[in-house]
Design a protein around this motif. Sequence first.
Motif, PDB file in Angstrom:
ATOM      1  N   MET A 196      13.519 -38.187  20.957  1.00  0.00           N
ATOM      2  CA  MET A 196      13.883 -36.780  20.930  1.00  0.00           C
ATOM      3  C   MET A 196      12.623 -35.949  20.734  1.00  0.00           C
ATOM      4  SD  MET A 196      16.971 -37.221  21.352  1.00  0.00           S
ATOM      5  CE  MET A 196      18.308 -36.216  20.831  1.00  0.00           C
ATOM      6  N   LEU A 197      12.717 -34.690  21.041  1.00  0.00           N
ATOM      7  CA  LEU A 197      11.570 -33.794  20.915  1.00  0.00           C
ATOM      8  C   LEU A 197      11.096 -33.709  19.476  1.00  0.00           C
ATOM      9  CD1 LEU A 197       9.615 -31.782  22.190  1.00  0.00           C
ATOM     10  CD2 LEU A 197      11.310 -30.001  21.808  1.00  0.00           C
ATOM     11  N   ARG A 198      12.033 -33.700  18.537  1.00  0.00           N
ATOM     12  CA  ARG A 198      11.613 -33.588  17.133  1.00  0.00           C
ATOM     13  C   ARG A 198      10.844 -34.829  16.689  1.00  0.00           C
ATOM     14  NH1 ARG A 198      17.548 -33.382  15.577  1.00  0.00           N
ATOM     15  NH2 ARG A 198      18.153 -35.568  15.601  1.00  0.00           N
ATOM     16  N   ASP A 199      11.152 -36.011  17.265  1.00  0.00           N
ATOM     17  CA  ASP A 199      10.378 -37.211  16.965  1.00  0.00           C
ATOM     18  C   ASP A 199       8.941 -37.054  17.451  1.00  0.00           C
ATOM     19  OD1 ASP A 199      12.688 -38.393  15.937  1.00  0.00           O
ATOM     20  OD2 ASP A 199      13.239 -39.208  17.899  1.00  0.00           O
ATOM     21  N   LEU A 200       8.817 -36.512  18.654  1.00  0.00           N
ATOM     22  CA  LEU A 200       7.488 -36.291  19.220  1.00  0.00           C
ATOM     23  C   LEU A 200       6.714 -35.275  18.388  1.00  0.00           C
ATOM     24  CD1 LEU A 200       5.483 -36.843  21.506  1.00  0.00           C
ATOM     25  CD2 LEU A 200       6.566 -34.995  22.780  1.00  0.00           C
ATOM     26  N   LEU A 201       7.394 -34.229  17.957  1.00  0.00           N
ATOM     27  CA  LEU A 201       6.743 -33.211  17.130  1.00  0.00           C
ATOM     28  C   LEU A 201       6.271 -33.796  15.806  1.00  0.00           C
ATOM     29  CD1 LEU A 201       9.051 -30.108  17.696  1.00  0.00           C
ATOM     30  CD2 LEU A 201       6.762 -30.485  18.602  1.00  0.00           C
TER      31      LEU A 201
ATOM     32  N   ASP B 152      -0.680 -36.704  13.572  1.00  0.00           N
ATOM     33  CA  ASP B 152      -1.959 -37.006  14.208  1.00  0.00           C
ATOM     34  C   ASP B 152      -3.000 -35.973  13.799  1.00  0.00           C
ATOM     35  OD1 ASP B 152      -3.758 -36.718  17.003  1.00  0.00           O
ATOM     36  OD2 ASP B 152      -3.323 -38.754  16.308  1.00  0.00           O
ATOM     37  N   ARG B 153      -4.214 -36.433  13.503  1.00  0.00           N
ATOM     38  CA  ARG B 153      -5.260 -35.537  13.007  1.00  0.00           C
ATOM     39  C   ARG B 153      -5.726 -34.541  14.068  1.00  0.00           C
ATOM     40  NH1 ARG B 153     -10.440 -38.392  10.622  1.00  0.00           N
ATOM     41  NH2 ARG B 153     -11.213 -38.036  12.710  1.00  0.00           N
ATOM     42  N   PHE B 154      -5.791 -34.993  15.303  1.00  0.00           N
ATOM     43  CA  PHE B 154      -6.325 -34.128  16.358  1.00  0.00           C
ATOM     44  C   PHE B 154      -5.250 -33.221  16.942  1.00  0.00           C
ATOM     45  CE2 PHE B 154      -9.091 -37.897  16.373  1.00  0.00           C
ATOM     46  CZ  PHE B 154     -10.272 -37.276  16.016  1.00  0.00           C
ATOM     47  N   LEU B 155      -4.031 -33.731  17.058  1.00  0.00           N
ATOM     48  CA  LEU B 155      -2.975 -32.937  17.670  1.00  0.00           C
ATOM     49  C   LEU B 155      -2.344 -31.947  16.702  1.00  0.00           C
ATOM     50  CD1 LEU B 155      -1.182 -35.698  19.761  1.00  0.00           C
ATOM     51  CD2 LEU B 155      -2.698 -33.915  20.588  1.00  0.00           C
ATOM     52  N   ARG B 156      -2.632 -32.078  15.422  1.00  0.00           N
ATOM     53  CA  ARG B 156      -2.014 -31.236  14.418  1.00  0.00           C
ATOM     54  C   ARG B 156      -2.271 -29.750  14.674  1.00  0.00           C
ATOM     55  NH1 ARG B 156      -4.036 -33.022   8.950  1.00  0.00           N
ATOM     56  NH2 ARG B 156      -2.821 -34.854   9.524  1.00  0.00           N
ATOM     57  N   HIS B 157      -3.471 -29.414  15.154  1.00  0.00           N
ATOM     58  CA  HIS B 157      -3.840 -28.015  15.386  1.00  0.00           C
ATOM     59  C   HIS B 157      -3.948 -27.690  16.872  1.00  0.00           C
ATOM     60  CE1 HIS B 157      -4.552 -27.744  11.106  1.00  0.00           C
ATOM     61  NE2 HIS B 157      -5.360 -28.796  11.175  1.00  0.00           N
TER      62      HIS B 157
ATOM     63  N   LEU C  34       1.062 -28.622  20.556  1.00  0.00           N
ATOM     64  CA  LEU C  34       2.024 -28.699  19.462  1.00  0.00           C
ATOM     65  C   LEU C  34       2.616 -27.323  19.170  1.00  0.00           C
ATOM     66  CD1 LEU C  34       3.415 -30.222  17.156  1.00  0.00           C
ATOM     67  CD2 LEU C  34       1.431 -29.786  15.741  1.00  0.00           C
ATOM     68  N   TYR C  35       1.755 -26.337  19.186  1.00  0.00           N
ATOM     69  CA  TYR C  35       2.226 -24.965  18.909  1.00  0.00           C
ATOM     70  C   TYR C  35       3.255 -24.536  19.967  1.00  0.00           C
ATOM     71  CZ  TYR C  35       2.201 -19.919  18.464  1.00  0.00           C
ATOM     72  OH  TYR C  35       2.587 -18.614  18.337  1.00  0.00           O
ATOM     73  N   LYS C  36       2.965 -24.808  21.222  1.00  0.00           N
ATOM     74  CA  LYS C  36       3.891 -24.411  22.288  1.00  0.00           C
ATOM     75  C   LYS C  36       5.178 -25.235  22.229  1.00  0.00           C
ATOM     76  CE  LYS C  36       0.629 -22.637  25.665  1.00  0.00           C
ATOM     77  NZ  LYS C  36       0.020 -22.806  26.987  1.00  0.00           N
ATOM     78  N   ALA C  37       5.074 -26.515  21.823  1.00  0.00           N
ATOM     79  CA  ALA C  37       6.258 -27.366  21.757  1.00  0.00           C
ATOM     80  C   ALA C  37       7.190 -26.919  20.630  1.00  0.00           C
ATOM     81  CB  ALA C  37       5.846 -28.813  21.539  1.00  0.00           C
ATOM     82  N   MET C  38       6.617 -26.302  19.604  1.00  0.00           N
ATOM     83  CA  MET C  38       7.436 -25.827  18.496  1.00  0.00           C
ATOM     84  C   MET C  38       8.173 -24.544  18.832  1.00  0.00           C
ATOM     85  SD  MET C  38       5.428 -26.577  15.028  1.00  0.00           S
ATOM     86  CE  MET C  38       5.625 -28.141  14.236  1.00  0.00           C
ATOM     87  N   LEU C  39       7.739 -23.832  19.850  1.00  0.00           N
ATOM     88  CA  LEU C  39       8.415 -22.560  20.202  1.00  0.00           C
ATOM     89  C   LEU C  39       9.711 -22.762  20.860  1.00  0.00           C
ATOM     90  CD1 LEU C  39       5.437 -20.407  21.428  1.00  0.00           C
ATOM     91  CD2 LEU C  39       6.637 -20.256  19.272  1.00  0.00           C
TER      92      LEU C  39
END
Length: 138
Positions: free
Chosen positions: A113-118, A124-129, A133-138
């Motif tokens: 699911m998307l929330r698992d991916l999020l 992840d240290r690099f993907l955190r910022h 990730l920001y666009k996926a949370m919108l």
Amino acid sequence: EDCWHSKVSDVRSQLRFLEEVESLKKKRKDDEERERLLRLARSRSHTEDPQLLLLKQRAKEMQQMEQAQVQQREANLTALAAIGPRRKRPLELTEGQVPVLPRQCVQRVSRVMLRDLLLCMEQDRFLRHSLTLYKAML
């Protein structure tokens, strides 16, 4: 230092051993007390000693408690036999207990699911910022 004994620095096992010794001493003392009370309860003395009557009453109560415990234990065993053997749930298996099965060439389809991916991206240290990730949370 003799050849039959060796120094051990495992405090946990030493404490466990001492606890076992204490519990055995307590059990032996309780058994002796029980036997003494049962002997008093069986005695046929005709004296009306109030202390003796109290001890006999205590012995009878102890016998009733033991009988109730035996009945409870039998009831528990019967209930356990009725529900069958206990199966371990997969979540209860620890890492050392996980059975190693030979790999088969069967591909499994996992639904993510998307929330698992999020969640993974947040960890992840690099993907955190990242902008992704920001666009996926919108």
